[in-house]
Design a protein around this motif. Structure first.
Motif, PDB file in Angstrom:
ATOM      1  N   SER A  97     -20.228  19.284  36.724  1.00 57.05           N
ATOM      2  CA  SER A  97     -20.667  19.218  35.327  1.00 57.05           C
ATOM      3  C   SER A  97     -21.320  17.867  35.040  1.00 57.05           C
ATOM      4  N   ALA A  98     -22.218  17.882  34.086  1.00 54.83           N
ATOM      5  CA  ALA A  98     -22.965  16.672  33.727  1.00 54.83           C
ATOM      6  C   ALA A  98     -22.036  15.636  33.097  1.00 54.83           C
ATOM      7  N   PRO A  99     -22.247  14.362  33.392  1.00 58.79           N
ATOM      8  CA  PRO A  99     -21.421  13.307  32.792  1.00 58.79           C
ATOM      9  C   PRO A  99     -21.755  13.104  31.309  1.00 58.79           C
ATOM     10  N   ASP A 100     -20.838  12.485  30.587  1.00 61.42           N
ATOM     11  CA  ASP A 100     -21.098  12.189  29.173  1.00 61.42           C
ATOM     12  C   ASP A 100     -22.062  11.004  29.059  1.00 61.42           C
ATOM     13  N   SER A 101     -22.493  10.707  27.850  1.00 60.19           N
ATOM     14  CA  SER A 101     -23.510   9.666  27.641  1.00 60.19           C
ATOM     15  C   SER A 101     -23.029   8.276  28.075  1.00 60.19           C
ATOM     16  N   GLU A 102     -21.758   7.975  27.851  1.00 59.55           N
ATOM     17  CA  GLU A 102     -21.213   6.670  28.275  1.00 59.55           C
ATOM     18  C   GLU A 102     -21.290   6.529  29.798  1.00 59.55           C
ATOM     19  N   THR A 103     -20.938   7.591  30.503  1.00 57.88           N
ATOM     20  CA  THR A 103     -20.971   7.560  31.965  1.00 57.88           C
ATOM     21  C   THR A 103     -22.407   7.435  32.466  1.00 57.88           C
ATOM     22  N   LYS A 104     -23.340   8.126  31.825  1.00 58.76           N
ATOM     23  CA  LYS A 104     -24.758   8.026  32.203  1.00 58.76           C
ATOM     24  C   LYS A 104     -25.241   6.579  32.099  1.00 58.76           C
ATOM     25  N   LYS A 105     -24.840   5.893  31.031  1.00 53.99           N
ATOM     26  CA  LYS A 105     -25.232   4.489  30.858  1.00 53.99           C
ATOM     27  C   LYS A 105     -24.627   3.622  31.956  1.00 53.99           C
ATOM     28  N   MET A 106     -23.362   3.898  32.300  1.00 52.47           N
ATOM     29  CA  MET A 106     -22.703   3.108  33.346  1.00 52.47           C
ATOM     30  C   MET A 106     -23.341   3.349  34.719  1.00 52.47           C
ATOM     31  N   ILE A 107     -23.774   4.575  34.971  1.00 52.27           N
ATOM     32  CA  ILE A 107     -24.460   4.880  36.234  1.00 52.27           C
ATOM     33  C   ILE A 107     -25.734   4.046  36.315  1.00 52.27           C
ATOM     34  N   LYS A 108     -26.491   4.045  35.231  1.00 53.22           N
ATOM     35  CA  LYS A 108     -27.760   3.314  35.201  1.00 53.22           C
ATOM     36  C   LYS A 108     -27.557   1.806  35.380  1.00 53.22           C
ATOM     37  N   LYS A 109     -26.466   1.266  34.851  1.00 49.68           N
ATOM     38  CA  LYS A 109     -26.195  -0.168  34.925  1.00 49.68           C
ATOM     39  C   LYS A 109     -25.416  -0.577  36.177  1.00 49.68           C
ATOM     40  N   PHE A 110     -24.996   0.389  36.964  1.00 48.40           N
ATOM     41  CA  PHE A 110     -24.205   0.097  38.165  1.00 48.40           C
ATOM     42  C   PHE A 110     -24.962  -0.890  39.053  1.00 48.40           C
ATOM     43  N   HIS A 111     -24.269  -1.956  39.477  1.00 53.34           N
ATOM     44  CA  HIS A 111     -24.946  -3.003  40.247  1.00 53.34           C
ATOM     45  C   HIS A 111     -23.982  -3.646  41.243  1.00 53.34           C
ATOM     46  N   PHE A 112     -24.454  -3.773  42.461  1.00 51.67           N
ATOM     47  CA  PHE A 112     -23.753  -4.570  43.473  1.00 51.67           C
ATOM     48  C   PHE A 112     -24.821  -5.143  44.387  1.00 51.67           C
ATOM     49  N   ASP A 113     -24.866  -6.447  44.483  1.00 54.16           N
ATOM     50  CA  ASP A 113     -25.818  -7.132  45.363  1.00 54.16           C
ATOM     51  C   ASP A 113     -25.130  -8.397  45.845  1.00 54.16           C
ATOM     52  N   LYS A 114     -25.049  -8.560  47.153  1.00 49.54           N
ATOM     53  CA  LYS A 114     -24.362  -9.731  47.706  1.00 49.54           C
ATOM     54  C   LYS A 114     -25.237 -10.357  48.785  1.00 49.54           C
ATOM     55  N   GLY A 115     -25.515 -11.655  48.642  1.00 53.20           N
ATOM     56  CA  GLY A 115     -26.278 -12.400  49.636  1.00 53.20           C
ATOM     57  C   GLY A 115     -25.350 -13.127  50.584  1.00 53.20           C
ATOM     58  N   TYR A 116     -25.838 -13.399  51.797  1.00 49.51           N
ATOM     59  CA  TYR A 116     -25.026 -14.050  52.813  1.00 49.51           C
ATOM     60  C   TYR A 116     -25.729 -15.310  53.303  1.00 49.51           C
ATOM     61  N   LEU A 117     -25.014 -16.423  53.278  1.00 47.01           N
ATOM     62  CA  LEU A 117     -25.511 -17.695  53.773  1.00 47.01           C
ATOM     63  C   LEU A 117     -26.869 -18.023  53.140  1.00 47.01           C
ATOM     64  N   LEU A 118     -26.880 -18.051  51.798  1.00 45.96           N
ATOM     65  CA  LEU A 118     -28.096 -18.302  51.025  1.00 45.96           C
ATOM     66  C   LEU A 118     -29.223 -17.336  51.407  1.00 45.96           C
ATOM     67  N   SER A 119     -28.853 -16.129  51.736  1.00 40.34           N
ATOM     68  CA  SER A 119     -29.746 -15.034  52.138  1.00 40.34           C
ATOM     69  C   SER A 119     -30.379 -15.218  53.512  1.00 40.34           C
ATOM     70  N   PHE A 120     -29.992 -16.257  54.269  1.00 41.75           N
ATOM     71  CA  PHE A 120     -30.481 -16.391  55.640  1.00 41.75           C
ATOM     72  C   PHE A 120     -29.929 -15.275  56.522  1.00 41.75           C
ATOM     73  N   ARG A 121     -28.779 -14.734  56.162  1.00 40.96           N
ATOM     74  CA  ARG A 121     -28.211 -13.590  56.877  1.00 40.96           C
ATOM     75  C   ARG A 121     -28.401 -12.300  56.083  1.00 40.96           C
ATOM     76  N   GLY A 122     -29.381 -12.298  55.193  1.00 41.18           N
ATOM     77  CA  GLY A 122     -29.718 -11.097  54.448  1.00 41.18           C
ATOM     78  C   GLY A 122     -28.816 -10.854  53.263  1.00 41.18           C
ATOM     79  N   HIS A 123     -28.818  -9.603  52.814  1.00 45.82           N
ATOM     80  CA  HIS A 123     -27.974  -9.226  51.683  1.00 45.82           C
ATOM     81  C   HIS A 123     -27.628  -7.744  51.768  1.00 45.82           C
ATOM     82  N   SER A 124     -26.718  -7.339  50.909  1.00 43.39           N
ATOM     83  CA  SER A 124     -26.368  -5.926  50.809  1.00 43.39           C
ATOM     84  C   SER A 124     -26.462  -5.527  49.344  1.00 43.39           C
TER      85      SER A 124
END
Length: 180
Positions: A115-142
């Protein structure tokens, strides 16, 4: 109505062209309906292999989930799972940094929801964020991608970095309608 089982099978069929796919994948105490892994390495040489100019490695880990409904609580659980277990184990291999020449690792969650998520969940999906850099990005990021495909309304919701998954997920709906 399209079932999540049929949708998942068509989705996995497409992923198998470029990914190593494992169905019923167990990670710790969690059983995922499927997991897909991709690895790519590019390198540049001068005259011979010993004179390597550069090399980059790219990875993607895709976790498939089936849910009857999707809530903010589930989004929080996914983020916690990424931070506490998936990123350290899959990206860094339980080390301080990822391996040499690591450029990027995508951690992707594709949620098939009845079933479709409610409006609050839709907003949270859109704002979902995870980004992590390694060694000042010399070892990339995820970074993490989140995509939710609904079986009842045939809609797809993604976070910003997951938007490129939309065309694939919508195309599965079209393929499933042709089969019905």
């Amino acid at each position: 109505m399209v079932t999540s089982d049929a949708y998942l099978q068509e989705l996995l069929r497409r992923y198998q062209a470029n990914f190593d796919v494992t169905e019923n994948y167990k990670f710790g105490e969690i059983l995922f309906p499927a997991y897909a892994f991709f690895h790519s390495m590019s390198e540049k040489y001068v005259l011979k292999k010993e004179a390597q100019l550069w090399a980059v490695k790219t990875f993607e880990h895709v976790f498939f989930i089936k849910e009857t409904s999707f809530s903010p609580k589930k989004i929080d659980e996914i983020k916690e799972l990424i931070i506490q277990k998936i990123e350290p184990e899959f990206v860094r291999k339980n080390e301080k940094y990822p391996e040499k020449d690591h450029m990027i690792s995508y951690i992707t969650f594709v949620v098939l929801c009845d079933s479709a998520p409610d409006s609050e969940t839709k907003k949270m999906i859109k704002k979902f964020h995870f980004d992590k850099g390694y060694l000042l990005s010399f070892r990339g990021h995820s970074e993490a991608r989140l995509a939710v495909a609904t079986m009842d309304t045939k809609e797809v919701y993604t976070n910003y970095v997951g938007k490129e998954l939309k065309s694939l997920l919508f195309d599965i709906y079209k393929k499933m309608e042709e089969l019905l």
